[in-house]
Write a protein that holds these residues in place. Structure first.
Motif, PDB file in Angstrom:
ATOM      1  N   ARG A 106       8.896   9.608 -22.485  1.00 56.79           N
ATOM      2  CA  ARG A 106       8.588  10.305 -21.238  1.00 56.79           C
ATOM      3  C   ARG A 106       9.212   9.666 -20.002  1.00 56.79           C
ATOM      4  O   ARG A 106       9.366  10.327 -18.978  1.00 56.79           O
ATOM      5  CB  ARG A 106       7.077  10.397 -21.048  1.00 56.79           C
ATOM      6  N   ALA A 107       9.600   8.405 -20.074  1.00 56.04           N
ATOM      7  CA  ALA A 107      10.183   7.746 -18.905  1.00 56.04           C
ATOM      8  C   ALA A 107      11.578   8.275 -18.581  1.00 56.04           C
ATOM      9  O   ALA A 107      12.076   8.070 -17.478  1.00 56.04           O
ATOM     10  CB  ALA A 107      10.235   6.233 -19.107  1.00 56.04           C
ATOM     11  N   HIS A 108      12.220   8.976 -19.531  1.00 56.57           N
ATOM     12  CA  HIS A 108      13.570   9.488 -19.313  1.00 56.57           C
ATOM     13  C   HIS A 108      13.660  10.894 -19.899  1.00 56.57           C
ATOM     14  O   HIS A 108      13.638  11.068 -21.121  1.00 56.57           O
ATOM     15  CB  HIS A 108      14.593   8.567 -19.980  1.00 56.57           C
ATOM     16  N   ARG A 109      13.793  11.888 -19.039  1.00 59.90           N
ATOM     17  CA  ARG A 109      13.788  13.275 -19.517  1.00 59.90           C
ATOM     18  C   ARG A 109      15.000  13.600 -20.387  1.00 59.90           C
ATOM     19  O   ARG A 109      14.928  14.462 -21.252  1.00 59.90           O
ATOM     20  CB  ARG A 109      13.723  14.229 -18.317  1.00 59.90           C
ATOM     21  N   LEU A 157       9.465  18.772 -20.204  1.00 55.14           N
ATOM     22  CA  LEU A 157      10.528  18.733 -19.201  1.00 55.14           C
ATOM     23  C   LEU A 157      10.143  19.512 -17.956  1.00 55.14           C
ATOM     24  O   LEU A 157      10.554  19.170 -16.843  1.00 55.14           O
ATOM     25  CB  LEU A 157      11.819  19.293 -19.800  1.00 55.14           C
ATOM     26  N   ALA A 158       9.376  20.581 -18.140  1.00 58.18           N
ATOM     27  CA  ALA A 158       8.783  21.336 -17.028  1.00 58.18           C
ATOM     28  C   ALA A 158       9.805  21.834 -16.014  1.00 58.18           C
ATOM     29  O   ALA A 158       9.625  21.695 -14.805  1.00 58.18           O
ATOM     30  CB  ALA A 158       7.720  20.485 -16.329  1.00 58.18           C
ATOM     31  N   VAL A 159      10.896  22.415 -16.528  1.00 55.83           N
ATOM     32  CA  VAL A 159      11.862  23.049 -15.633  1.00 55.83           C
ATOM     33  C   VAL A 159      11.308  24.425 -15.273  1.00 55.83           C
ATOM     34  O   VAL A 159      11.085  25.241 -16.163  1.00 55.83           O
ATOM     35  CB  VAL A 159      13.233  23.195 -16.307  1.00 55.83           C
ATOM     36  N   THR A 175      21.476  11.044 -21.691  1.00 54.70           N
ATOM     37  CA  THR A 175      20.621   9.867 -21.877  1.00 54.70           C
ATOM     38  C   THR A 175      21.169   8.643 -21.151  1.00 54.70           C
ATOM     39  O   THR A 175      20.446   7.666 -20.945  1.00 54.70           O
ATOM     40  CB  THR A 175      20.467   9.533 -23.375  1.00 54.70           C
ATOM     41  N   ARG A 176      22.451   8.691 -20.775  1.00 59.15           N
ATOM     42  CA  ARG A 176      23.063   7.548 -20.095  1.00 59.15           C
ATOM     43  C   ARG A 176      22.858   7.584 -18.578  1.00 59.15           C
ATOM     44  O   ARG A 176      23.213   6.631 -17.883  1.00 59.15           O
ATOM     45  CB  ARG A 176      24.555   7.523 -20.399  1.00 59.15           C
ATOM     46  N   SER A 177      22.302   8.694 -18.100  1.00 58.81           N
ATOM     47  CA  SER A 177      22.125   8.853 -16.653  1.00 58.81           C
ATOM     48  C   SER A 177      20.884   8.111 -16.162  1.00 58.81           C
ATOM     49  O   SER A 177      19.883   7.983 -16.876  1.00 58.81           O
ATOM     50  CB  SER A 177      21.989  10.336 -16.318  1.00 58.81           C
ATOM     51  N   ASP A 178      20.973   7.602 -14.945  1.00 59.44           N
ATOM     52  CA  ASP A 178      19.801   7.008 -14.295  1.00 59.44           C
ATOM     53  C   ASP A 178      19.507   7.722 -12.974  1.00 59.44           C
ATOM     54  O   ASP A 178      18.838   7.167 -12.092  1.00 59.44           O
ATOM     55  CB  ASP A 178      20.020   5.511 -14.052  1.00 59.44           C
ATOM     56  N   ALA A 179      19.970   8.970 -12.847  1.00 62.58           N
ATOM     57  CA  ALA A 179      19.737   9.762 -11.645  1.00 62.58           C
ATOM     58  C   ALA A 179      18.264  10.128 -11.514  1.00 62.58           C
ATOM     59  O   ALA A 179      17.478  10.009 -12.460  1.00 62.58           O
ATOM     60  CB  ALA A 179      20.600  11.009 -11.661  1.00 62.58           C
ATOM     61  N   GLU A 207      13.590  11.162 -14.123  1.00 61.19           N
ATOM     62  CA  GLU A 207      12.209  10.714 -14.004  1.00 61.19           C
ATOM     63  C   GLU A 207      11.236  11.850 -14.332  1.00 61.19           C
ATOM     64  O   GLU A 207      11.526  13.022 -14.077  1.00 61.19           O
ATOM     65  CB  GLU A 207      11.952  10.200 -12.587  1.00 61.19           C
ATOM     66  N   PRO A 208      10.087  11.526 -14.939  1.00 54.19           N
ATOM     67  CA  PRO A 208       9.119  12.563 -15.298  1.00 54.19           C
ATOM     68  C   PRO A 208       8.671  13.393 -14.100  1.00 54.19           C
ATOM     69  O   PRO A 208       8.603  12.882 -12.979  1.00 54.19           O
ATOM     70  CB  PRO A 208       7.941  11.764 -15.860  1.00 54.19           C
TER      71      PRO A 208
END
Length: 244
Positions: free
Chosen positions: A97-100, A155-157, A234-238, A242-243
């Motif tokens: 959950r820490a990384h969508r 993901l709640a888009v 998965t490599r993104s930190d944008a 974030e949840p």
């Protein structure tokens, strides 16, 4: 550009500052997958859905009432498989959950494997399918769609649930300017409905005119592409990772 078209465009090609980043177009692709898979399940496996559980609840009632063409066992198998998939998808979502991006990627790895396995079974068995093959396909696809639905929920888009359109269509009508609302996200909601319609149309067309198993191959190809794209994410930190 008309606001509705602009809304649809930004769903397919989201702005880099969008809260949901690159997730919306992938959710649209998964909505197409839903249409393909449900076209296969309903037209080939009998009156049963593997993604639309509302339909299976209703079909169970029809079957209990004695309506011809409906199977209580098939509907229950789809329901239980979907719930099992949703449980699995929920575990994936909570662990990552820490990384969508990881939530989506791990869920897609599982779903793609299940759909490709279902295609292999369907192609090897050949249509028409016996009862054993039919239930194997219902279980594989039901679990896969349950995983997809759980991931989409995590993901709640907004307005891109991938499997349920009732609330999407309700929002499109009730929030419209004709109803006194602001008309927000009409383009995205319409795109979601069109994506599922397009998947169902393509799935039905190939079942009726080409091959019964072909919708599963098409769904597998889409899922493989989405899985590859999600690995990059998965490599993104944008901020979108974030949840919600």
């Amino acid at each position: 550009m008309h606001p509705v078209l602009r809304d649809a465009w930004t769903t397919v090609v989201p702005d880099r500052q969008d809260r949901h980043g690159p997730l919306p177009p992938l959710m649209v692709a998964l909505t197409v997958v839903t249409g393909l898979v449900d076209a296969f399940s309903y037209l080939v496996l009998g009156h049963v859905f593997v993604a639309n559980m509302t339909g299976n609840v209703v079909f169970s009632g029809f079957a209990l009432a004695g309506a011809a063409g409906f199977s209580l066992a098939a509907s229950l198998a789809a329901l239980l498989s979907f719930v099992a998939g949703a449980l699995l998808g929920g575990r994936i979502a909570h662990r990552a959950r820490a990384h969508r991006g990881w939530v989506l990627h791990l869920a897609l790895l599982v779903e793609t494997t299940l759909v490709v396995a279902a295609y292999a079974v369907a192609e090897a068995a050949g249509d028409p399918y016996g009862d054993v093959v039919r239930y194997v396909l219902i279980v594989l696809l039901g679990i896969g769609m349950g995983v997809q639905n759980a991931a989409a929920r995590a993901l709640a888009v907004p307005d891109l649930t991938t499997t349920v359109l009732t609330l999407t269509l309700t929002g499109m009508a009730s929030d419209s300017r004709a109803a006194g609302g602001g008309g927000g996200r009409t383009g995205r909601r319409a795109l979601s409905a069109l994506a599922m319609f397009g998947g169902a149309l393509a799935g039905a067309a190939v079942v009726l005119h080409v091959s019964a198993a072909l919708p599963l191959l098409l769904a597998g190809v889409l899922l493989a592409g989405a899985t590859a794209a999600s690995y990059v994410l998965t490599r993104s930190d944008a901020g979108w990772t974030e949840p919600v």
